[in-house]
Design an enzyme around this catalytic site. Structure first.
Site, PDB file in Angstrom:
ATOM      1  N   VAL A 110       0.845  -1.045  -0.093  1.00  0.00           N
ATOM      2  CA  VAL A 110      -0.102  -0.215   0.109  1.00  0.00           C
ATOM      3  C   VAL A 110       0.709   0.993  -0.197  1.00  0.00           C
ATOM      4  CG1 VAL A 110      -1.659   1.802   0.891  1.00  0.00           C
ATOM      5  CG2 VAL A 110      -1.927  -1.295   1.126  1.00  0.00           C
ATOM      6  N   CYS A 111       0.073   2.562  -0.711  1.00  0.00           N
ATOM      7  CA  CYS A 111       1.444   3.365  -1.297  1.00  0.00           C
ATOM      8  C   CYS A 111       2.186   2.968  -0.767  1.00  0.00           C
ATOM      9  CB  CYS A 111       0.978   4.348   0.512  1.00  0.00           C
ATOM     10  SG  CYS A 111       1.394   5.921   0.630  1.00  0.00           S
TER      11      CYS A 111
END
Length: 200
Positions: A110-111
């Site tokens: 994520v991210c």
């Protein structure tokens, strides 16, 4: 239905992890694994030492396992946040991520968790994404990667990366569909009442 074999998803925690990067996917995946145990999946959190982990904006999370005591995971999820920057120079962490990824059948981020995967050498030649403010850095860390600047998440078989922060929720719902069924993912989305309608 499960074939009887329990499979495991591991959420990796580290100091200054982004809260929603971790908790967003956790909400999705924990709803799935706890409400539908017959699907055969379990979820756990793990950090290097198992100690309470301070997050980027003040929340503290207590991991369920220290890495040396954690069960082997079939899926690993590496969130992002401010704490990813020191990890880019942390060979111990990078070696751990390489080992986890080798043991797993699916590696996800994520991210800015994608930056760590890049530094660990796991994104060579792959289509990937990350938070919009870190796309250039991702391309710098892994010049062979095909950085997608528009995608919410990218599924490349045994690798799934997502864009910034809230995109991790979308990716986690995709994982439920990928690992089980679209119908189950819809049930989870309904269960957590995830129906984004931004007011601004």
């Amino acid at each position: 239905m499960s074939d009887g074999t329990r499979r495991r998803i591991a959420l990796i925690l580290f100091p200054n992890v982004g809260e929603l990067d971790a908790i967003g996917p956790w909400e999705v995946l924990s709803h799935w694994t706890s409400r539908y145990p017959e699907d055969g999946w379990d979820l756990h959190s793990v950090s290097r030492d198992g100690a309470p982990t301070p997050c980027a904006k003040g929340l503290t999370i207590v991991p369920q396992y220290a890495r040396d005591a954690a069960p082997t995971a079939d899926v690993i999820l590496h969130p992002g946040g401010q704490g990813t920057r020191p990890l880019l120079a942390d060979e111990d962490h990078l070696d751990w991520v390489r080992r986890l990824s080798k043991e797993a059948t699916l590696t996800t981020s994520v991210c800015t968790g994608a930056l760590v995967l890049a530094k660990a050498g796991l994104l060579r030649g792959r289509p990937v994404t990350t938070h919009r403010t870190s796309l250039d850095l991702l391309a710098e860390l892994e010049p062979t990667a095909r950085v997608d600047r528009e995608a919410r998440f990218i599924d490349d078989g045994d690798l799934v990366t997502s864009a910034g922060v809230s995109a991790g929720i979308d990716m986690a719902l995709h994982l439920v569909a990928k690992l089980h069924t679209v119908e189950r993912a819809r049930q989870v989305r309904y269960g957590i009442q995830y129906d984004p309608e931004p007011p601004v």
